[in-house]
Scaffold this active site. Structure first.
Site, PDB file in Angstrom:
ATOM      1  CG  ASP A   9    -101.676 128.949  81.718  1.00 40.00           C
ATOM      2  OD1 ASP A   9    -100.731 129.681  82.089  1.00 40.00           O
ATOM      3  OD2 ASP A   9    -102.664 128.679  82.440  1.00 40.00           O
ATOM      4  CG  MET A  55     -99.612 124.801  89.825  1.00 40.39           C
ATOM      5  SD  MET A  55     -99.214 123.365  90.784  1.00 40.39           S
ATOM      6  CE  MET A  55    -100.105 123.760  92.265  1.00 40.39           C
ATOM      7  CG  ASN A 335     -58.932  89.138  44.557  1.00 40.78           C
ATOM      8  OD1 ASN A 335     -58.632  89.306  45.742  1.00 40.78           O
ATOM      9  ND2 ASN A 335     -59.497  90.070  43.816  1.00 40.78           N
ATOM     10  CD  GLU A 370     -57.372  96.111  39.330  1.00 34.35           C
ATOM     11  OE1 GLU A 370     -58.327  96.710  38.789  1.00 34.35           O
ATOM     12  OE2 GLU A 370     -56.315  95.818  38.753  1.00 34.35           O
TER      13      GLU A 370
HETATM   14  P1  GH3 Z   1     -54.150  93.776  34.690  1.00 43.29           P
HETATM   15  O1  GH3 Z   1     -52.705  93.553  34.947  1.00 43.29           O
HETATM   16  O2  GH3 Z   1     -54.464  93.786  33.240  1.00 43.29           O
HETATM   17  O3  GH3 Z   1     -54.648  94.995  35.388  1.00 43.29           O
HETATM   18  O4  GH3 Z   1     -54.907  92.521  35.288  1.00 43.29           O
HETATM   19  P2  GH3 Z   1     -55.799  92.469  36.590  1.00 43.29           P
HETATM   20  O5  GH3 Z   1     -55.975  91.058  36.992  1.00 43.29           O
HETATM   21  O6  GH3 Z   1     -55.222  93.359  37.624  1.00 43.29           O
HETATM   22  O7  GH3 Z   1     -57.147  93.151  36.102  1.00 43.29           O
HETATM   23  P3  GH3 Z   1     -58.627  92.656  36.082  1.00 43.29           P
HETATM   24  O8  GH3 Z   1     -59.438  93.885  35.734  1.00 43.29           O
HETATM   25  O9  GH3 Z   1     -58.784  91.451  35.185  1.00 43.29           O
HETATM   26  O10 GH3 Z   1     -58.974  92.192  37.552  1.00 43.29           O
HETATM   27  C1  GH3 Z   1     -59.147  93.072  38.603  1.00 43.29           C
HETATM   28  C2  GH3 Z   1     -59.570  92.281  39.813  1.00 43.29           C
HETATM   29  O11 GH3 Z   1     -59.668  93.098  40.966  1.00 43.29           O
HETATM   30  C3  GH3 Z   1     -60.912  91.634  39.636  1.00 43.29           C
HETATM   31  C4  GH3 Z   1     -61.636  91.874  40.946  1.00 43.29           C
HETATM   32  O12 GH3 Z   1     -62.119  90.683  41.516  1.00 43.29           O
HETATM   33  C5  GH3 Z   1     -60.575  92.467  41.834  1.00 43.29           C
HETATM   34  N1  GH3 Z   1     -61.109  93.440  42.772  1.00 43.29           N
HETATM   35  C6  GH3 Z   1     -61.802  94.569  42.502  1.00 43.29           C
HETATM   36  N2  GH3 Z   1     -62.117  95.204  43.643  1.00 43.29           N
HETATM   37  C7  GH3 Z   1     -61.609  94.470  44.659  1.00 43.29           C
HETATM   38  C8  GH3 Z   1     -61.609  94.610  46.096  1.00 43.29           C
HETATM   39  O13 GH3 Z   1     -62.144  95.575  46.669  1.00 43.29           O
HETATM   40  N3  GH3 Z   1     -60.988  93.672  46.840  1.00 43.29           N
HETATM   41  C9  GH3 Z   1     -60.375  92.608  46.244  1.00 43.29           C
HETATM   42  N4  GH3 Z   1     -59.771  91.714  47.017  1.00 43.29           N
HETATM   43  N5  GH3 Z   1     -60.380  92.442  44.913  1.00 43.29           N
HETATM   44  C10 GH3 Z   1     -60.972  93.356  44.120  1.00 43.29           C
HETATM   45 MG    MG Z   2     -55.173  95.428  37.315  1.00 41.68          MG
END
Ligand code: GH3
Ligand code: MG
Length: 454
Positions: A9, A55, A335, A370
């Site tokens: 004010d 104002m 992969n 995984e």
């Molecule tokens: P095992 O039967 O003994 O489990 O063999 P594996 O090949 O499943 O196990 P390993 O731990 O050797 O490999 C796991 C793979 O998962 C390696 C990694 O690149 C892949 N990975 C981890 N996270 C992700 C993801 O978010 N996306 C993808 N596409 N791949 C992933």
């Molecule tokens: Mg595995």
């Protein structure tokens, strides 16, 4: 409830008077002598409420109000315009500049304190929502937040047992909103009250106690956030103030000025939508914080948190707790052979199959990579093993779709089950045993379930 009030004010005597009144009620007060100073101080001090004279030299109250409401850093601070008595033009102009309320001079103590308290309450809710917003992220633009922008029609319930008056209010709001009288709604009870944006409540109603309705709506869970605009008679200011104390958000006096009515309705609806949007954003960010982005399952943080809580219960004698870890077999070669994107597709479908094959009370999580964990409250080892076995069968039973459905891929999974052994086990103990069981399953040739119980 104390708050920091900024009083702007240009006349020293007015500033002193308001300061004295507010300080007497334990509000903290800062002062500014023109609009520009008010804007600067609001940005610097972040007060809880601003009282703006109209104002003023250098910059008047309207301009200051517009600037403050357009500025991200100050737009959430409620503004009360202080206008000369009977200056209808100024009142309406203030409300359309984004002011939250107005007071007329000479400022009545009761009106001042009731309004300041009502707005302080609103500000507290907003502050809490703002501070709870995840990681203190800066606020983005929220829909319906533009004080000058278009607003979608609001659902308004008019509670007045004088049907003629109720219809007159309805008529005044009909062009911009979706008003409904209590007579049209066929009473106050029932689920017609859900989805309403605003309640307009006449304090003159005789066939029910309007103050009781006000109190009820402001305490019931489903309607607590519903703004209430009360209509009071000039002779009955005290009841109006009582309604504000009970939680009504705003008040308008009879005889009703329809332009003032629509301005106040607009302000209330805008606030309601702002609070709703903030709550939604908060829910979303909470959801985000516990969810794995790729699969939509719970993430590792949430898994450990939940596991800790269920372990505590199990340790208190709530029955056994089981978990299993599921790890896709030879996932690395998926992969390596098909690329990372196909790997991701497989992870998503795996998560889906797992979710579909555990029970409703089980908590499926992605531990990372995984590797997946399912928490099974109140579950003995043999039952947990049969759930794990069902997941295994549904993974190897049918090939996974890859390349957006064009290809097929056989996938298998190994699983390790662990059940709580004794009181005092930690999350790590249980996970470690499940891991050992998983290791055993891998070594025994994969695509199988092993368990480590007592
Ligand atoms: P095992 O039967 O003994 O489990 O063999 P594996 O090949 O499943 O196990 P390993 O731990 O050797 O490999 C796991 C793979 O998962 C390696 C990694 O690149 C892949 N990975 C981890 N996270 C992700 C993801 O978010 N996306 C993808 N596409 N791949 C992933
Ligand atoms: Mg595995």
């Amino acid at each position: 409830m104390s708050a920091h009030v900024l009083v702007a004010d240009d006349i020293l005597a007015n500033r002193k008077l308001l300061q004295a009144k507010l300080s007497h009620e334990y509000f903290q007060v800062s002062t500014a002598c023109n609009g520009q100073e008010a804007v600067d101080l609001a940005r610097a001090l972040q007060p809880d409420i601003i009282l703006l004279d109209v104002m003023m030299p250098v910059m008047d109250g309207f301009e200051a109000c517009e600037i403050l409401k357009a500025d991200r850093s100050t737009q959430h601070i409620p503004i009360v315009m202080v206008t000369a008595l009977g200056d209808r033009e100024h009142r309406l102009k203030g409300l359309s500049a984004g002011a939250d309320d107005f007071l007329t001079k000479p400022v009545d103590d009761f009106a001042l304190l009731s309004r300041v308290r009502a707005l302080t309450k609103y500000k507290l809710v907003m502050d809490e929502l703002r501070s709870r917003e995840a990681s203190g992220r800066r606020m983005g633009v929220i829909e319906g937040d533009d004080p000058n922008g278009q607003m979608s029609p609001a659902r308004i319930l008019i509670v007045d047992d004088n049907e003629r008056q109720a219809r007159r209010i309805s008529l005044a709001l009909k062009d911009d909103h979706l008003p409904m009288t209590i007579q049209e709604a066929g009473g106050l009870s029932g689920n017609k009250n859900t989805g309403i944006d605003l309640l307009i409540l006449s304090l003159e109603s005789k066939s029910f106690d309007p103050l009781r309705i006000c109190a009820h709506f402001k305490t019931a869970i489903g309607t607590r956030d519903l703004p209430i605009l009360v209509i009071a008679d000039f002779e009955d200011e005290a009841r109006g103030m009582r309604a504000l104390e009970l939680g009504a958000s705003d008040i308008i006096m009879r005889p009703i000025d329809t332009e003032e009515l629509s301005a106040r309705v607009k302000t209330q609806v805008r606030k309601k939508r702002y609070v709703d949007a903030m709550r939604r954003r908060l829910d979303e960010s909470m959801e985000l914080a516990i969810t794995d982005q790729l699969t939509g399952l719970y993430n590792r943080r949430h898994m450990l948190n939940q596991l800790g809580q269920f372990l505590n219960r199990a340790n208190r004698g709530d029955g056994p707790l089981s978990v299993f870890i599921a790890d896709i077999d030879h996932f690395k070669s998926v992969n390596d052979t098909y690329g990372h994107d196909v790997g991701d597709e497989v992870l998503k479908q795996f998560a889906e199959r797992m979710r579909e094959n555990v029970r409703p009370a089980d908590i499926p999580c992605r531990q990372g990579g995984e590797e997946f964990v399912v928490i099974m409250p109140n579950t003995a080892g043999d039952v947990a093993s049969s759930v794990a076995e069902r997941v295994r069968r549904h993974v190897c039973g049918e090939p996974f779709r890859i390349d957006s459905g064009k290809g097929r891929l056989d996938v298998t999974v190994s699983l390790g089950v662990a059940t709580t052994l004794s009181a005092g086990e930690t999350e790590d103990d249980v996970i470690k045993r499940a891991d050992e069981a998983l290791y055993e399953a891998k070594h025994a040739g994969r695509n199988q379930v092993k368990s480590r119980a007592a």
